[in-house]
Design an enzyme around this catalytic site. Structure first.
Site, PDB file in Angstrom:
ATOM      1  CB  CYS A 114      -5.268 -37.640  43.266  1.00 39.91           C
ATOM      2  SG  CYS A 114      -5.742 -35.963  42.907  1.00 39.91           S
ATOM      3  CG  HIS A 134      -3.433 -33.898  46.698  1.00 43.03           C
ATOM      4  ND1 HIS A 134      -2.366 -33.114  45.731  1.00 43.03           N
ATOM      5  CD2 HIS A 134      -4.055 -34.129  45.576  1.00 43.03           C
ATOM      6  CE1 HIS A 134      -2.848 -32.922  44.697  1.00 43.03           C
ATOM      7  NE2 HIS A 134      -3.941 -33.997  44.422  1.00 43.03           N
TER       8      HIS A 134
END
Length: 340
Positions: free
Chosen positions: A132, A245
């Protein structure tokens, strides 16, 4: 009538698997049959897809014959056992684990960056989805890389607990509630308290002092950009955020590129949204923009005062959506459009 496809979602009861189901429906993916697969612990559970109940089936006994695409997100060991079995049955696997990412004959794909690599799926019938953190970074850097080249990347990631899974989400919630009520915390998932803290440790430590999560960014960036010479120096930190994130990225370009030129390139880049105003709140954050969204958000674009060809960026994205489920489904969309 346009062709429709038989889809198997493996690991469907996890955070990424659940999101895959919802994105398939949101994006009106041309589904004929859909099969929800998980371990026998979840067999019989009911899920909703397109206003109908679907029953979770046992992955261990499922026959992939007749399936067109398998979306796998159930852990590396599960993929290692069942993805080759699915591929042998004629099902093209899009695997969201780390199991196949570093195999030379398996493509590692971010659709906005290297969609041409999908053609390599014929080698073993498997396409790997990157980590990711790597996905959002290369989406943001690809237009810069194409325009001016990139010699070196320094990156610090600030990663949400959902990257670890459901148990980590629960641990953060429980620790936060306990601390706010003056009670002691328990650490079952992480080695130290995650609530109101930052842990500079994701995945196992390697012999060179970096963690495996950090090395994934190095290995994957070179493979996706097809540039074994690009230098990447990462630090990965887990922070008490549920979804999304964040990354502070500092790059050294081959050719001089101004911040205004970089901003213009990013404004026209696929999958990127720029929020870059030099005012209070004029930047994207994991909670206010990234969580629940599909884009990679970029802000704090500026020229590095310590290097004549340096640029700095702040990049956020939803790690479960773009960092996993959406990226997999975008790969599947290209498969059905160009290869099936």
């Amino acid at each position: 009538m346009s062709r429709k496809f038989n889809i198997a979602v493996v690991g469907v009861t996890g955070a990424v698997g659940e999101t895959m189901l919802s994105i398939l429906e949101e994006r009106k993916f041309p589904v004929n049959e859909i099969h929800a697969l998980a371990s026998n612990r979840s067999t019989g559970k009911r899920l909703r897809f397109k206003n109908k109940d679907i029953i979770v089936e046992d992955l261990a006994t499922f026959d992939f014959k007749g399936m067109d695409i398998g979306l796998f997100s159930a852990g590396a060991s599960v993929s290692g056992k069942h993805a080759p079995r699915a591929a042998k049955a004629g099902c093209i696997v899009v695997d969201n684990t780390s199991r196949f990412r570093y195999d030379d004959d398996i493509p590692l794909v971010v659709p906005e960056v290297n969609p041409h690599a999908i053609a390599q799926h014929t080698h073993r019938g498997i396409i790997a989805n990157p980590n990711c953190s790597t996905i959002q970074m290369v989406v943001a850097l690809k237009p810069i890389y194409d325009a001016a080249g990139i010699k070196r990347i320094n990156i610090c990631t600030y990663q949400a607990v959902s990257g670890t899974g459901k148990r980590a989400i629960e641990e953060l919630a429980q620790q936060t509630a306990a601390l706010l009520n003056g009670k002691p915390t328990e650490c079952r998932v992480y080695p130290k308290q995650i609530a109101f803290n930052a842990l500079p440790h994701i995945d196992a430590f390697q012999d060179n002092g970096y963690t495996r999560e950090e090395m994934k960014i190095v290995w994957e960036t070179r493979k996706i950009l097809e540039d074994k010479h690009i230098q990447v120096n990462p630090t990965a930190v887990r922070i008490p955020v549920f979804y999304g994130h964040s990354e502070a990225i500092h790059i050294e370009t081959r050719d001089k590129l101004t911040a205004d030129e970089a901003r213009k390139l990013l404004n026209s880049a696929a999958g990127v949204k720029v929020i870059d105003e030099r005012v209070n709140g004029g930047y994207p954050t994991a909670v206010t923009e990234a969580a629940g969204g599909d884009a990679v958000y970029v802000g704090r674009i500026r020229e590095d005062i310590s290097h004549p060809r340096g640029l700095d960026f702040w990049v956020v994205s939803d790690n479960v959506r773009k960092g996993a489920a959406l990226n997999s489904i975008q790969i599947a969309e290209i498969l059905v459009k160009d290869y099936l």
